[in-house]
Design a protein around this motif. Structure first.
Motif, PDB file in Angstrom:
ATOM      1  N   LEU A 256      12.608   8.222  14.982  1.00 34.70           N
ATOM      2  CA  LEU A 256      12.187   7.150  14.076  1.00 34.70           C
ATOM      3  C   LEU A 256      10.685   6.904  14.219  1.00 34.70           C
ATOM      4  O   LEU A 256       9.946   6.818  13.229  1.00 34.70           O
ATOM      5  CB  LEU A 256      12.964   5.885  14.432  1.00 34.70           C
ATOM      6  CG  LEU A 256      12.679   4.640  13.608  1.00 34.70           C
ATOM      7  CD1 LEU A 256      13.099   4.858  12.177  1.00 34.70           C
ATOM      8  CD2 LEU A 256      13.418   3.446  14.186  1.00 34.70           C
ATOM      9  N   LEU A 257      10.239   6.835  15.463  1.00 33.46           N
ATOM     10  CA  LEU A 257       8.799   6.596  15.702  1.00 33.46           C
ATOM     11  C   LEU A 257       7.952   7.761  15.215  1.00 33.46           C
ATOM     12  O   LEU A 257       6.898   7.565  14.616  1.00 33.46           O
ATOM     13  CB  LEU A 257       8.554   6.380  17.195  1.00 33.46           C
ATOM     14  CG  LEU A 257       8.784   4.956  17.678  1.00 33.46           C
ATOM     15  CD1 LEU A 257       8.827   4.899  19.181  1.00 33.46           C
ATOM     16  CD2 LEU A 257       7.674   4.048  17.176  1.00 33.46           C
ATOM     17  N   VAL A 258       8.450   8.980  15.482  1.00 34.44           N
ATOM     18  CA  VAL A 258       7.692  10.159  15.030  1.00 34.44           C
ATOM     19  C   VAL A 258       7.626  10.160  13.504  1.00 34.44           C
ATOM     20  O   VAL A 258       6.577  10.439  12.909  1.00 34.44           O
ATOM     21  CB  VAL A 258       8.339  11.459  15.570  1.00 34.44           C
ATOM     22  CG1 VAL A 258       7.735  12.688  14.922  1.00 34.44           C
ATOM     23  CG2 VAL A 258       8.165  11.540  17.081  1.00 34.44           C
TER      24      VAL A 258
ATOM     25  N   THR B 275      10.977   5.692   7.175  1.00 38.04           N
ATOM     26  CA  THR B 275      11.727   4.962   8.203  1.00 38.04           C
ATOM     27  C   THR B 275      13.183   4.832   7.768  1.00 38.04           C
ATOM     28  O   THR B 275      14.104   5.033   8.567  1.00 38.04           O
ATOM     29  CB  THR B 275      11.119   3.552   8.414  1.00 38.04           C
ATOM     30  OG1 THR B 275       9.731   3.703   8.660  1.00 38.04           O
ATOM     31  CG2 THR B 275      11.752   2.835   9.569  1.00 38.04           C
TER      32      THR B 275
ATOM     33  N   VAL C  28       7.678   7.606  11.539  1.00 32.63           N
ATOM     34  CA  VAL C  28       6.728   6.574  11.110  1.00 32.63           C
ATOM     35  C   VAL C  28       5.298   7.085  11.276  1.00 32.63           C
ATOM     36  O   VAL C  28       4.449   6.912  10.403  1.00 32.63           O
ATOM     37  CB  VAL C  28       6.943   5.286  11.928  1.00 32.63           C
ATOM     38  CG1 VAL C  28       5.802   4.323  11.711  1.00 32.63           C
ATOM     39  CG2 VAL C  28       8.244   4.634  11.521  1.00 32.63           C
ATOM     40  N   GLU C  29       5.046   7.745  12.403  1.00 33.22           N
ATOM     41  CA  GLU C  29       3.679   8.226  12.622  1.00 33.22           C
ATOM     42  C   GLU C  29       3.327   9.362  11.653  1.00 33.22           C
ATOM     43  O   GLU C  29       2.197   9.455  11.180  1.00 33.22           O
ATOM     44  CB  GLU C  29       3.476   8.597  14.089  1.00 33.22           C
ATOM     45  CG  GLU C  29       3.171   7.317  14.857  1.00 33.22           C
ATOM     46  CD  GLU C  29       3.286   7.378  16.355  1.00 33.22           C
ATOM     47  OE1 GLU C  29       3.010   8.434  16.907  1.00 33.22           O
ATOM     48  OE2 GLU C  29       3.637   6.352  16.958  1.00 33.22           O
TER      49      GLU C  29
ATOM     50  N   GLU D 126       0.639   3.567   2.150  1.00 35.90           N
ATOM     51  CA  GLU D 126       1.059   3.803   3.534  1.00 35.90           C
ATOM     52  C   GLU D 126       2.349   3.040   3.835  1.00 35.90           C
ATOM     53  O   GLU D 126       3.296   3.595   4.395  1.00 35.90           O
ATOM     54  CB  GLU D 126      -0.057   3.374   4.501  1.00 35.90           C
ATOM     55  CG  GLU D 126       0.312   3.684   5.942  1.00 35.90           C
ATOM     56  CD  GLU D 126      -0.728   3.227   6.941  1.00 35.90           C
ATOM     57  OE1 GLU D 126      -1.912   3.438   6.702  1.00 35.90           O
ATOM     58  OE2 GLU D 126      -0.331   2.659   7.971  1.00 35.90           O
ATOM     59  N   THR D 127       2.381   1.761   3.434  1.00 34.47           N
ATOM     60  CA  THR D 127       3.575   0.956   3.713  1.00 34.47           C
ATOM     61  C   THR D 127       4.781   1.518   2.970  1.00 34.47           C
ATOM     62  O   THR D 127       5.875   1.617   3.527  1.00 34.47           O
ATOM     63  CB  THR D 127       3.320  -0.509   3.303  1.00 34.47           C
ATOM     64  OG1 THR D 127       2.116  -0.929   3.918  1.00 34.47           O
ATOM     65  CG2 THR D 127       4.443  -1.411   3.731  1.00 34.47           C
TER      66      THR D 127
ATOM     67  N   LYS E 193       5.879   4.645   4.601  1.00 33.54           N
ATOM     68  CA  LYS E 193       6.440   4.275   5.907  1.00 33.54           C
ATOM     69  C   LYS E 193       7.865   3.750   5.733  1.00 33.54           C
ATOM     70  O   LYS E 193       8.776   4.145   6.465  1.00 33.54           O
ATOM     71  CB  LYS E 193       5.544   3.194   6.514  1.00 33.54           C
ATOM     72  CG  LYS E 193       5.259   3.394   7.962  1.00 33.54           C
ATOM     73  CD  LYS E 193       4.014   2.697   8.403  1.00 33.54           C
ATOM     74  CE  LYS E 193       4.010   1.219   8.279  1.00 33.54           C
ATOM     75  NZ  LYS E 193       2.789   0.607   8.810  1.00 33.54           N
ATOM     76  N   VAL E 194       8.045   2.887   4.744  1.00 37.14           N
ATOM     77  CA  VAL E 194       9.379   2.308   4.518  1.00 37.14           C
ATOM     78  C   VAL E 194      10.357   3.411   4.140  1.00 37.14           C
ATOM     79  O   VAL E 194      11.471   3.489   4.689  1.00 37.14           O
ATOM     80  CB  VAL E 194       9.305   1.234   3.401  1.00 37.14           C
ATOM     81  CG1 VAL E 194      10.699   0.802   2.976  1.00 37.14           C
ATOM     82  CG2 VAL E 194       8.523   0.025   3.878  1.00 37.14           C
TER      83      VAL E 194
ATOM     84  N   VAL F  31       2.444   7.762   8.436  1.00 41.44           N
ATOM     85  CA  VAL F  31       1.085   7.222   8.460  1.00 41.44           C
ATOM     86  C   VAL F  31       0.078   8.317   8.122  1.00 41.44           C
ATOM     87  O   VAL F  31      -0.819   8.126   7.304  1.00 41.44           O
ATOM     88  CB  VAL F  31       0.811   6.622   9.861  1.00 41.44           C
ATOM     89  CG1 VAL F  31      -0.657   6.406  10.071  1.00 41.44           C
ATOM     90  CG2 VAL F  31       1.566   5.311  10.014  1.00 41.44           C
ATOM     91  N   PHE F  32       0.253   9.490   8.708  1.00 38.19           N
ATOM     92  CA  PHE F  32      -0.701  10.569   8.453  1.00 38.19           C
ATOM     93  C   PHE F  32      -0.534  11.156   7.053  1.00 38.19           C
ATOM     94  O   PHE F  32      -1.502  11.560   6.419  1.00 38.19           O
ATOM     95  CB  PHE F  32      -0.595  11.650   9.534  1.00 38.19           C
ATOM     96  CG  PHE F  32      -1.382  11.253  10.737  1.00 38.19           C
ATOM     97  CD1 PHE F  32      -2.746  11.475  10.796  1.00 38.19           C
ATOM     98  CD2 PHE F  32      -0.780  10.595  11.784  1.00 38.19           C
ATOM     99  CE1 PHE F  32      -3.489  11.070  11.880  1.00 38.19           C
ATOM    100  CE2 PHE F  32      -1.518  10.175  12.879  1.00 38.19           C
ATOM    101  CZ  PHE F  32      -2.876  10.415  12.929  1.00 38.19           C
TER     102      PHE F  32
ATOM    103  N   SER G  37       0.841  -1.201   0.000  1.00 40.35           N
ATOM    104  CA  SER G  37       0.000   0.000   0.000  1.00 40.35           C
ATOM    105  C   SER G  37       0.877   1.253   0.000  1.00 40.35           C
ATOM    106  O   SER G  37       2.080   1.183   0.296  1.00 40.35           O
ATOM    107  CB  SER G  37      -0.880   0.001   1.241  1.00 40.35           C
ATOM    108  OG  SER G  37      -0.069   0.146   2.372  1.00 40.35           O
TER     109      SER G  37
END
Lengths: 417, 463
Positions: free
Chosen positions: A122-124, A18, A126-127, A10-11, A14-15, A130-131, A8
């Motif tokens: 890294l987490l931020v 990230t 990724v989030e 999103e993925t 995200k990749v 997502v948005f 998708s």
């Protein structure tokens, strides 16, 4: 065999984010750690050089405390190859190697907040990914939904989304434009099909009517001739025959007027006169069916620009229809009022209404639900109203039916000042 | 490699695994049923994963182990025993819940008793209980990581906050997938650490012998400080709280089939038993090998104790298990709290899904609620609040008051008859705990008794 599901958006985003976040973190932290390591190693070597030069002028017992300052980055290595040596004035020798692990530990400890910040980053990332993916895919998701709805025969317009990129907004608008055009095209196709059907029906009807009308006239003449020759008790049969011939003649006349309509002769038609005439002409059928007829005209209602006899036929047909819809009594209300530059005529009855699935077909010729109906009355009404540049609408519930006829008050192109 | 760097790399690996295993946060074809109950399509493996991982909170892993380390088997009698009793109740509600097709337990309650007020009241209670319970998760993990990495607690808590947010944004499907990873980490971490410590202590018999010699009272199931009655009541309150906990009820609703729901309960009980056995070994062995470790809080004591008692890698695995437990419980609670706020408390949100656009807006609101509630819990975790298990007791008792009676006792619900009894029970519980200072689990029974009395009383007087 079905291939595996593609990734998708999103993925994918995200990749990508990230990987970028990881690369940036690795680069930043790696650079900081490497630079720190070389700086620390340099400092340690400088310290060793200082200690070495100081030790060369001191006795062994004075050198010992000096060497303690070399820790934790230098560790003693008595037999190690390539070790650095420190020699005292009295010839005692110490061997040292650089303690790389200790330097690394100290560095990592010092940079621990950077490392944790990298993890948080890294987490931020990724989030955020997502948005970001959500804001991109949302309009597409809605577009796909719209297409699915259209495929299943439901007309939908896509809602306007707030804070959507203009490219996606354009996509949204294009879809809505396409829906509007398709709707118009469908309407046009319906209309064209109806016109074609009516034209074909009209041709057949005219031919049949023409062939039937002459024999009917001849039959009527001979029936009248027979009337004087038959005994009194047989005359009832002649009456019935006569009535049926008249009905047949009327139907044929209607057919002819439908198939070859007379062009309207326009002029001002007084609305009050029109409604009053209609009421008086239909008073007998209303009385017989116990239907209460009432009418009203708005004060100052302008005259209609139309053909008087044709408009009388419109009102007559609508009222007779309304009466026929209430065989056990009821009411019919006629109203006329100004509606912009038009006049709106309303015929409202309190009958059981027309089923929704039949509403679209009531203006089709020969469509009727009454066993004795010709199915031409409303078709003629429709054709006359269209010929006047007007519009006819019908609304029906289980308790009432309202026909609204909107007709112009002035010839086309002439606007009211 | 420096151990600190290894720890950070392990957390980094956990982050990546979570990011890519949790799947999509915004599913292409999502609606509220998919978001809240996984579209009622969860199969056995993710069901067991999410059920056990949700069960194993930081309170279980950390609170129980430290209580065991301090007081011995009374910790088992007073908490785990009660939790397991609660598990035994659950098969009785599977069919009842699944027949309703509700999306939340407050909705089930409101629908069952035909009372919108009941739904709102229970939703408000759940939001409060879960927000406070999430504080435990943030605090436990924050303290552990802050101690390990020698950083500020708020920075460490921010990590778990982000983990929880990320997994919850995708709704139950995402929570279930990440929970399966979390369960593997909890099980692996606890068993690895327990095996390591047991090897050093010799055997369980040797551990028991050593305790019998040094502190024989720890082997007794009843505390000397508390009477058996108090311990029993405590056990009972935990049990009732667990039995009526919407976290588990929602999972039973989410199963693809009723058979999967029963299967989940059966397999989960085995895994839960194995984890508790591991934690029991950990707590008792740690007492034998390293007695007398004390700290200002349970979380700090736990970190100090196992940093000391275990080699670096098993210790890291155990701390990762606490992280997994905190994340898996917090995301489940966060999802339920958001559901209560956006679905149960909002009168405009009906039972049925709307069109795609309405549904999309509704689920976006849920995600905002998730962020809001998690942020509130993170902020609360920085204040001085009661201990881990005490917050848990408050939460469970409130949950038990809301749902135990309607789920397990009332067979033929009377329309609109439960609101007054439930409100009175919650008020009584509040009065007894806050104003009279009675322990929440002791206050639970009078509150439940009042609720039952007020509910059944008119029936006896009826014609």
């Amino acid at each position: 065999m079905r291939s595996s599901r593609p990734l998708s958006i999103e993925t994918r985003i995200k990749v990508i984010l990230t990987a970028i976040a990881m690369a940036l973190t690795a680069l930043t932290v790696g650079t900081a750690l490497t630079q720190g390591f070389f700086e620390r190693a340099g400092e340690a070597r400088l310290l060793l050089e200082t200690a070495r030069s100081a030790a060369s002028g001191l006795p062994a017992d004075h050198v010992e405390p000096l060497l303690k300052r070399l820790k934790p980055f230098w560790k003693e290595a008595p037999r190690a190859q390539g070790a650095e040596t420190v020699r005292s004035a009295d010839g005692q020798e110490w061997r040292f190697v650089l303690d790389r692990a200790a330097i690394w530990n100290a560095l990592v400890y010092r940079q621990r907040y950077v490392l944790v910040a990298g993890l948080i980053g890294l987490l931020v990332a990724v989030e955020l990914a997502v948005f970001l993916a959500y804001s991109l895919t949302r309009p597409m998701k809605i577009l796909a939904w719209g297409c699915e709805q259209m495929r299943s025969g439901r007309w939908v317009r896509l809602p306007t989304l707030s804070r959507t990129p203009y490219e996606l907004e354009a996509l949204n608008e294009a879809f809505n434009g396409m829906v509007d055009d398709l709707k118009r095209w469908q309407e046009f196709q319906k209309q064209a099909a109806r016109v074609e059907r009516l034209a074909a029906l009209g041709s057949v009807a005219a031919a049949v009517a023409h062939e039937v009308k002459n024999p009917l006239a001849s039959m009527r003449i001979h029936l009248d001739l027979l009337r004087g020759r038959l005994p009194e008790k047989e005359k009832d049969c002649l009456e019935i025959l006569g009535a049926e011939l008249d009905r047949l003649n009327q139907t044929v006349s209607q057919l002819l007027s439908y198939a070859r309509p007379r062009p309207p002769l326009f002029g001002p038609v007084d609305v009050r006169d029109l409604l009053s005439w209609t009421a008086s002409m239909t008073s007998t059928p209303c009385r017989l069916a116990a239907v209460n007829l009432s009418w009203a005209v708005e004060e100052g209602c302008p005259p209609i620009w139309g053909d008087g006899p044709q408009l009388k036929q419109v009102m007559l047909n609508l009222v007779l229809n309304a009466v026929a819809a209430q065989p056990n009594g009821g009411s019919v209300r006629l109203e006329a009022q100004r509606s912009g530059q038009n006049v709106a005529l309303r015929v409202e009855d309190a009958g059981p209404g027309i089923p929704a699935e039949l509403l679209e077909r009531i203006f089709d010729p020969f469509f009727t639900t009454r066993p004795d109906g010709t199915g031409l009355g409303l078709s003629i009404v429709h054709r006359i109203v269209e010929g006047h540049g007007g519009r006819i609408d019908v609304e029906s519930t289980g308790q009432k039916t309202v026909f609204s006829v909107t007709l112009p008050t002035a010839p086309p192109g002439k606007k009211e000042s | 490699m420096p151990f600190l760097l290894l720890q950070i790399l392990v957390f980094g690996a956990y982050t990546l695994a979570l990011v890519f295993l949790a799947g999509e946060a915004f599913n292409w074809k999502e609606d509220r049923r998919l978001f809240y109950v996984g579209g009622n399509r969860l199969t056995l493996v993710p069901m067991v994963g999410t059920f056990v991982a949700t069960w194993m909170s930081a309170a279980s892993v950390l609170g129980y182990t430290m209580w065991l380390y301090a007081d011995g088997y009374v910790a088992f009698t007073g908490s785990v025993n009660g939790w397991l009793i609660g598990l035994l109740f659950m098969p009785f509600i599977v069919r009842k819940l699944r027949a309703s097709r509700a999306l939340s337990l407050p909705q089930w309650l409101g629908d069952t008793f035909g009372d919108r007020r009941l739904r709102s009241l229970s939703a408000v209670s759940l939001i409060g209980a879960y927000t406070f319970y999430m504080v435990i998760q943030f605090r436990a993990f924050g303290t552990i990581v802050a101690t390990l990495l020698d950083i500020k607690v708020i920075v460490a808590s921010a990590l778990v906050y982000l983990f929880v947010l990320y997994t919850t944004f995708g709704g139950l499907p995402s929570v279930a997938r990440s929970d399966t990873l979390n369960l593997a980490l909890i099980l692996g971490g606890v068993l690895l650490a327990a095996g390591n410590l047991l090897k050093r202590a010799g055997s369980l018999a040797a551990v028991h012998a050593a305790i019998a010699e040094r502190a024989p009272a720890m082997l007794h199931p009843w505390s000397e400080g508390w009477s058996p009655l108090v311990t029993t009541l405590m056990m009972l309150s935990w049990g009732l709280g667990v039995a009526a906990n919407p976290q588990y009820a929602v999972r039973l609703l989410s199963a693809r089939t009723t058979r999967d729901a029963y299967g989940t309960l059966a397999y989960s009980s085995l895994i839960i038993g194995a984890i508790y056995a591991g934690l029991t070994v950990l707590g008792l062995s740690a007492f034998v090998l390293f007695p007398g470790v004390r700290a200002a809080s349970d979380e700090l004591a736990f970190t100090r104790l196992f940093s000391l008692a275990l080699p670096p890698l098993p210790a890291l695995a155990l701390f990762l298990a606490v992280l997994a437990a905190a994340v898996s419980t917090a995301n489940s609670q966060l999802l339920l709290a958001a559901c209560s706020l956006c679905y149960d408390l909002s009168p405009r949100e009906g039972r049925n899904r709307g069109d795609l656009v309405t549904e999309d807006r509704f689920l976006f609101k849920n995600r905002l609620a998730i962020a809001g509630i998690a942020t509130a819990a993170l902020a609360l975790s920085q204040f001085r609040l009661p201990g881990v298990l005490l917050i848990g007791r408050y939460s469970w008792t409130v949950v038990a008051i809301c749902f135990f009676l309607p789920l397990y006792v009332i067979r033929t619900p009377r329309p609109r008859a439960l609101f007054v009894p439930l409100s009175a029970a919650l008020l009584l519980h509040l009065f007894l705990t806050v104003f009279l200072g009675i322990l929440p689990e002791l206050a639970l029974l009078p509150a439940l008794a009042l609720e039952g009395l007020l509910y059944f009383w008119p029936r006896r007087k009826g014609p």
